[in-house]
Scaffold this active site. Structure first.
Site, PDB file in Angstrom:
ATOM      1  N   ASP A   1       0.823  -1.209   0.000  1.00  0.00           N
ATOM      2  CA  ASP A   1       0.000   0.000   0.000  1.00  0.00           C
ATOM      3  C   ASP A   1       0.862   1.266   0.000  1.00  0.00           C
ATOM      4  O   ASP A   1       2.035   1.250   0.377  1.00  0.00           O
ATOM      5  CB  ASP A   1      -0.884   0.029   1.252  1.00  0.00           C
TER       6      ASP A   1
ATOM      7  N   HIS B   1       3.830  -2.189   3.226  1.00  0.00           N
ATOM      8  CA  HIS B   1       3.927  -0.850   2.632  1.00  0.00           C
ATOM      9  C   HIS B   1       5.293  -0.693   1.987  1.00  0.00           C
ATOM     10  O   HIS B   1       6.311  -0.784   2.690  1.00  0.00           O
ATOM     11  CB  HIS B   1       3.704   0.224   3.712  1.00  0.00           C
TER      12      HIS B   1
END
Ligand code: NI
Length: 569
Positions: free
Chosen positions: A37, A179
């Site tokens: 993400d 991430h």
């Protein structure tokens, strides 16, 4: 602590020295989807390098504003077969947004991604902070994706912590949240790829994870995982590429499993979702390198890439046809010369050249080959114009049963199978022999009705079967069935013909010597005398030296022989 550190250091060195793939274990069917993400960011390229080396596919839930800053990274990830998905434009919690603002967050992101990639795609969406409700889901216009493993990598700075948190909770079908904007997360991710592959996991995109488990992702729904549910579909197989001359030009055909689309290049470069989509055979230059993959979804659902170099092509063989004894030969390309023979031999450079249709005498096999200046001589192809005036593409004059096939065909006892083919090697069945003997007997009227449990009254061979039963030529099985579609065995054929011969009042006294055959004990009692008789009379030829193979099947060519002998009874 210091000892632990030096141990870890040594471990890292060992890991670094191992070539990529050395840890790969055979696939156990376990799947996991790593998802990233908030990127792309400055560490994403390092992640992509590592994923390339390990042939692992992942999913990037990118922010529109980040994609705008790193369009080349988005394009690179997409082209490498990873899945590009949306994390909205500016990472605002969607539950607090008006419909209009939410649409802008979604649509602006899609526009940036389409521009970066070079074509439009469907993008899964992961709501920022995992915040969603039914209203949000219904407004997204695409399936939403959550996660089932969250190591909270944003909340720590240690790759090994992230690594062990994931390894402690990963299971088959997990969707793992990471991430790629944190260096330690990227480091952990690379270690995780190696460790998961070593544990038998295949790392796949979210699209592919769900497809393999038979899950159809729908707009308005949100997906957390794809745990084992009894459905385990395989990865899409790489397409098959073939090339042959058509009209003198190399024509490339690509085939792939149904439900996929094929994308290809002809210049040797790796195909991507923006490459040409295959719609049918296309021409290619000699020496061209064709590369292709197929995809359930060009965004993250691809097969491996197949490759073929257009080379070593051979002239396509000509097409032969015979009509009323006149043989016409047509070349694949206008410039091809055609050479032919009429004696069954393969054409040579000094064979006659075909210039106009050839008037054939019955009992001729025409063999032809085409020659082009660029691609040389083709394979030869042939056609038989039989003594009975029939055209066969699969029976030669020199075949053992040629005369019987031609005669059975001429007498109307056996038919071809279409396309000038007789299929001489195809096994025949029980219904066929009954039908043929009935034809031989002149199709007499029958009084009885079918008495086999598996043959309906209106079956196409019902009359023949009744006649054969009335005359004691056929016996069904002990369970009352006839089994018309089962292959006719050699001993059954012998027994049927033997009874038919007796009905005709023929002399059936000849016998082959039982001790000549190593497998004589394998013959069923009812068929022993008939098989020795049929062998002695050469109605049925032993298939190999010293063996009768009583349970072997009777081919259509052998049936033709048998029919023609039965005609003489
Ligand atoms: Ni986020």
């Amino acid at each position: 602590m210091k000892r632990l550190l030096s141990f870890l250091l040594i471990l890292c060195i060992v890991c670094t020295l191992l070539p990529a793939g050395a840890l790969a274990a055979p696939s156990s069917g376990k799947l996991a989807a790593l998802t990233f993400d908030d990127g792309p960011g400055r560490y994403t390229a390092r992640l992509l390098d590592a994923l390339d080396q390990r042939d692992a596919k992942v999913t990037f839930f990118v922010l529109g504003q980040q994609a705008k800053a790193y369009p080349e990274i988005v394009r690179r990830a997409y082209d490498a077969g990873h899945q590009i998905a949306s994390h909205t434009y500016s990472h605002r919690s969607l539950t607090g947004l008006s419909a209009e603002t939410l649409y802008r967050e979604v649509n602006d992101t899609a526009a940036v991604l389409n521009a970066a990639i070079g074509c439009s795609n469907t993008y899964l969406i992961r709501p920022p902070y995992g915040n969603y409700n039914q209203t949000v889901l219904s407004r997204l216009g695409a399936p939403a994706v959550y996660w089932s493993v969250d190591p909270q990598d944003w909340n720590c700075s240690s790759a090994s912590t992230v690594y062990s948190r994931v390894m402690n909770s990963v299971r088959d079908g997990s969707i793992i949240l990471l991430h790629d904007i944190h260096s330690h997360s990227v480091t952990a991710a690379i270690d995780l790829v190696d460790a998961l592959i070593a544990k038998g996991y295949e790392l796949v995109t979210v699209n592919e994870l769900c497809r393999r488990r038979g899950i159809t992702m729908r707009s308005g729904s949100i997906y957390f995982d794809a745990y084992p549910n009894g459905t385990q579909l395989p990865a899409p197989a790489a397409p098959e590429i073939s090339v042959r001359l058509t009209g003198g030009v190399p024509a490339v055909t690509i085939t792939a499993e149904p439900g996929t689309a094929i994308y290809y290049t002809t210049d040797g470069t790796a195909p991507t979702g923006t490459s040409t989509r295959y719609t049918g055979p296309f021409s290619a230059a000699d020496g061209a390198v064709i590369r292709a993959f197929c995809a359930y979804d060009k965004n993250g659902g691809r097969s491996k890439t197949a490759s073929l170099t257009v080379e070593g092509l051979q002239t396509a063989p000509p097409v032969l046809s015979v009509e009323d004894g006149l043989c016409t030969i047509t070349a694949d390309a206008p410039g091809d010369r055609i050479l032919y023979t009429l004696d069954g031999s393969a054409p040579q450079a000094d064979s006659p050249e075909y210039l106009e249709p050839i008037a054939l005498t019955p009992g001729t096999t025409v063999t032809a080959a085409a020659v082009s200046a660029q691609y040389g001589m083709s394979e030869s192809t042939w056609i038989t114009y039989s003594d009975g005036g029939h055209v066969f593409r699969d029976v030669r004059l020199t075949d053992l049963h040629y005369a019987d096939i031609d005669a059975a065909y001429t007498a109307g006892m056996m038919d071809g199978v279409g396309g000038d083919r007789f299929m001489p090697d195809m096994a025949t069945n029980r219904a066929t022999i009954v039908t043929i003997l009935y034809r031989l007997a002149g199709r007499p009227d029958v009084a009885s009705t079918v008495m086999y449990s598996d043959v309906p009254e209106n079956e196409w061979y019902a009359d023949a079967l009744c006649w054969a039963t009335e005359n004691g030529i056929i016996d069904g099985f002990a369970d009352g069935t006839f089994r018309g579609k089962t292959p006719l065995t050699r001993e059954q054929a012998a027994a049927i013909l033997f009874r038919y011969a007796n009905v005709q009042g023929a002399d059936t006294s000849a016998r082959a010597c039982a001790s000549d055959f190593a497998d004589i004990d394998a013959v069923n009692g009812y068929a022993l005398e008939p098989l020795l008789w049929a062998t002695a009379e050469q109605y049925i030829l032993p298939p190999s030296d010293g063996r009768l193979e009583p349970r072997g099947s009777i081919s259509r060519a052998e049936l033709a022989r048998l029919v023609m002998r039965a005609l003489e009874l």
